[in-house]
Design a protein around this motif. Sequence first.
Motif, PDB file in Angstrom:
ATOM      1  N   TYR A 157       0.849  -1.197   0.000  1.00 15.22           N
ATOM      2  CA  TYR A 157       0.000   0.000   0.000  1.00 15.22           C
ATOM      3  C   TYR A 157       0.878   1.238   0.000  1.00 15.22           C
ATOM      4  O   TYR A 157       2.043   1.191   0.401  1.00 15.22           O
ATOM      5  N   GLU A 178      -2.994   5.849   7.095  1.00 17.54           N
ATOM      6  CA  GLU A 178      -3.665   4.899   7.986  1.00 17.54           C
ATOM      7  C   GLU A 178      -4.879   4.281   7.305  1.00 17.54           C
ATOM      8  O   GLU A 178      -5.144   3.087   7.460  1.00 17.54           O
ATOM      9  N   SER A 179      -5.603   5.061   6.530  1.00 17.25           N
ATOM     10  CA  SER A 179      -6.744   4.537   5.790  1.00 17.25           C
ATOM     11  C   SER A 179      -6.296   3.482   4.773  1.00 17.25           C
ATOM     12  O   SER A 179      -6.924   2.434   4.634  1.00 17.25           O
ATOM     13  N   ARG A 180      -5.200   3.750   4.079  1.00 18.00           N
ATOM     14  CA  ARG A 180      -4.672   2.779   3.114  1.00 18.00           C
ATOM     15  C   ARG A 180      -4.194   1.516   3.814  1.00 18.00           C
ATOM     16  O   ARG A 180      -4.391   0.412   3.312  1.00 18.00           O
ATOM     17  N   ARG A 181      -3.564   1.671   4.979  1.00 14.25           N
ATOM     18  CA  ARG A 181      -3.106   0.497   5.730  1.00 14.25           C
ATOM     19  C   ARG A 181      -4.301  -0.352   6.175  1.00 14.25           C
ATOM     20  O   ARG A 181      -4.280  -1.572   6.076  1.00 14.25           O
ATOM     21  N   GLN A 182      -5.354   0.309   6.664  1.00 15.04           N
ATOM     22  CA  GLN A 182      -6.552  -0.420   7.070  1.00 15.04           C
ATOM     23  C   GLN A 182      -7.190  -1.134   5.880  1.00 15.04           C
ATOM     24  O   GLN A 182      -7.692  -2.255   6.010  1.00 15.04           O
ATOM     25  N   GLN A 183      -7.157  -0.495   4.719  1.00 13.42           N
ATOM     26  CA  GLN A 183      -7.694  -1.116   3.513  1.00 13.42           C
ATOM     27  C   GLN A 183      -6.845  -2.335   3.136  1.00 13.42           C
ATOM     28  O   GLN A 183      -7.382  -3.360   2.723  1.00 13.42           O
ATOM     29  N   GLN A 194      -7.782  -5.080   5.457  1.00 13.38           N
ATOM     30  CA  GLN A 194      -9.089  -5.605   5.053  1.00 13.38           C
ATOM     31  C   GLN A 194      -8.936  -6.557   3.870  1.00 13.38           C
ATOM     32  O   GLN A 194      -9.587  -7.598   3.811  1.00 13.38           O
ATOM     33  N   THR A 206      -3.555  10.525   8.043  1.00 13.34           N
ATOM     34  CA  THR A 206      -4.897   9.933   7.990  1.00 13.34           C
ATOM     35  C   THR A 206      -5.094   9.121   6.716  1.00 13.34           C
ATOM     36  O   THR A 206      -5.730   8.065   6.735  1.00 13.34           O
ATOM     37  N   LEU A 207      -4.530   9.590   5.601  1.00 14.19           N
ATOM     38  CA  LEU A 207      -4.624   8.843   4.345  1.00 14.19           C
ATOM     39  C   LEU A 207      -3.800   7.565   4.408  1.00 14.19           C
ATOM     40  O   LEU A 207      -4.240   6.513   3.953  1.00 14.19           O
TER      41      LEU A 207
END
Length: 108
Positions: free
Chosen positions: A50, A60-65, A68, A57-58
């Motif tokens: 990723y 962390e969002s990519r890491r969470q994606q 997932q 924040t972006l």
Amino acid sequence: MFKIVTATSVIAIVLSGCMSPAVHLYNGAETTFRKGAPDYQKGATGEVTYCNAGLNTLVESRRQQALQTISETCKGNNYSITGESPGHSASCTLDNTIVFKCNAKKKK
């Protein structure tokens, strides 16, 4: 007009590489220890890369994606992260690779 279309296309291509992480599942040769391969790749199922650039924040969002995506690949949260390293994609200037192993479900 051509400059705007070209610039928009380039931005869309660059950002698309950072938005949806793809899973690379290891084949048999990749899961056995190879000379020069990191120890955390031995026995792993695959990896997800990723984009690690931009606002926190972006990122962390990519890491969470990415996590997932791993969860979907392993059919639930039945996985373990065996290692992380700087990635190797051409679509991002700073990326990160998560190496994971899908854990076998325990028999009852």
